[in-house]
Design a protein around this motif. Structure first.
Motif, short mmCIF file in Angstrom:
data_model
loop_
_atom_site.label_atom_id
_atom_site.label_comp_id
_atom_site.label_asym_id
_atom_site.label_seq_id
_atom_site.Cartn_x
_atom_site.Cartn_y
_atom_site.Cartn_z
N THR A 29 -4.55 5.75 -1.60
CA THR A 29 -3.10 5.74 -1.52
C THR A 29 -2.60 4.44 -0.92
O THR A 29 -3.08 4.01 0.13
N SER A 31 0.33 3.10 1.02
CA SER A 31 1.40 3.65 1.83
C SER A 31 2.33 2.53 2.27
O SER A 31 1.88 1.51 2.80
N GLU A 35 5.27 6.29 3.44
CA GLU A 35 5.46 7.04 2.20
C GLU A 35 4.36 6.71 1.19
O GLU A 35 3.78 5.63 1.22
N GLN A 36 4.10 7.63 0.29
CA GLN A 36 3.14 7.39 -0.79
C GLN A 36 3.79 6.50 -1.84
O GLN A 36 4.57 6.96 -2.66
#
Length: 216
Positions: A29, A31, A35-36
């Protein structure tokens, strides 16, 4: 984090959000600001978008580097002569370079704000643009901003060129782009996201839609 599926956070440079690459439990991920922003499960959808873009010419432009999945796919296509990526954050490119120290010679990464840079790009200079930036919901819903910006996107495209935004998991055409193109090509692709994915609409499995807006 895809704009049509979840509210996105402000990415203005002065805010300097924390940016990190999280790799755990087999998941990858990117980030941004907690947040993704992007996840590696998107690969096949990003590749499908990239392959579609490459059908329309040889000189391409991309907004938002992310994990570099689409950038490497576009640059690696035999048809591609040049591919330029515009990225807002140094940290995103640093993470990309750490994972991919050797990139194709036809791939260039530049720093800048799309909503400023688009006005400086030469007219009819590219065959296609792939659009996948991280933007705040306030930006996505600013009708005046898109009314000013999208004619510039059309201007920089060569006749027959295309504008392809990131995939949507909602089966609807994006209003930001719709008024500026007469022809639109849509492909449906199944997807399976991570169980932890927060930005898809209607669950972590289903159909995603790649939308290709074509300049007459």
């Amino acid at each position: 984090m895809k704009s049509q599926d979840v509210a996105e956070r402000d990415t203005a440079p002065q805010d300097r959000p924390a940016i990190e690459l999280i790799e755990q439990n087999g998941e990858v991920t990117l980030s941004i600001g907690g947040e993704q922003a992007m996840q590696a499960w998107e690969r096949d959808l990003m590749w499908a978008s990239a392959d579609m873009l490459c059908e329309y010419g040889k000189d391409f432009y991309e907004v938002g580097l992310g994990l570099g999945l689409s950038a490497l796919r576009i640059a690696g296509n035999p048809a591609t002569r040049s591919h330029t990526v515009l990225e807002l954050f140094d940290e995103v490119e640093d993470l990309f370079r750490a994972r991919h120290p050797h990139v194709p010679d036809n791939l260039t990464v530049e720093r800048g704000d799309f909503f400023e840079r688009i006005f400086a790009l030469p007219s009819e200079s590219i065959d296609g643009m792939f659009f996948d930036p991280a933007l705040d919901m306030e930006v996505w819903t600013d009708a005046g901003l898109w009314a000013r910006t999208m004619p510039e996107v059309v201007r920089v495209l060569r006749p027959g060129g295309v504008f392809i935004p990131f995939f949507s998991t909602k089966p609807e055409l994006r209003w930001q782009y719709l008024p500026h193109f007469r022809r639109i090509r849509v492909e449906r692709h199944p997807f399976v996201a991570y169980d932890t994915t927060e930005y898809t609409h209607g669950g972590t499995t289903g159909d995603a839609f790649v939308q290709c807006f074509i300049k007459d």
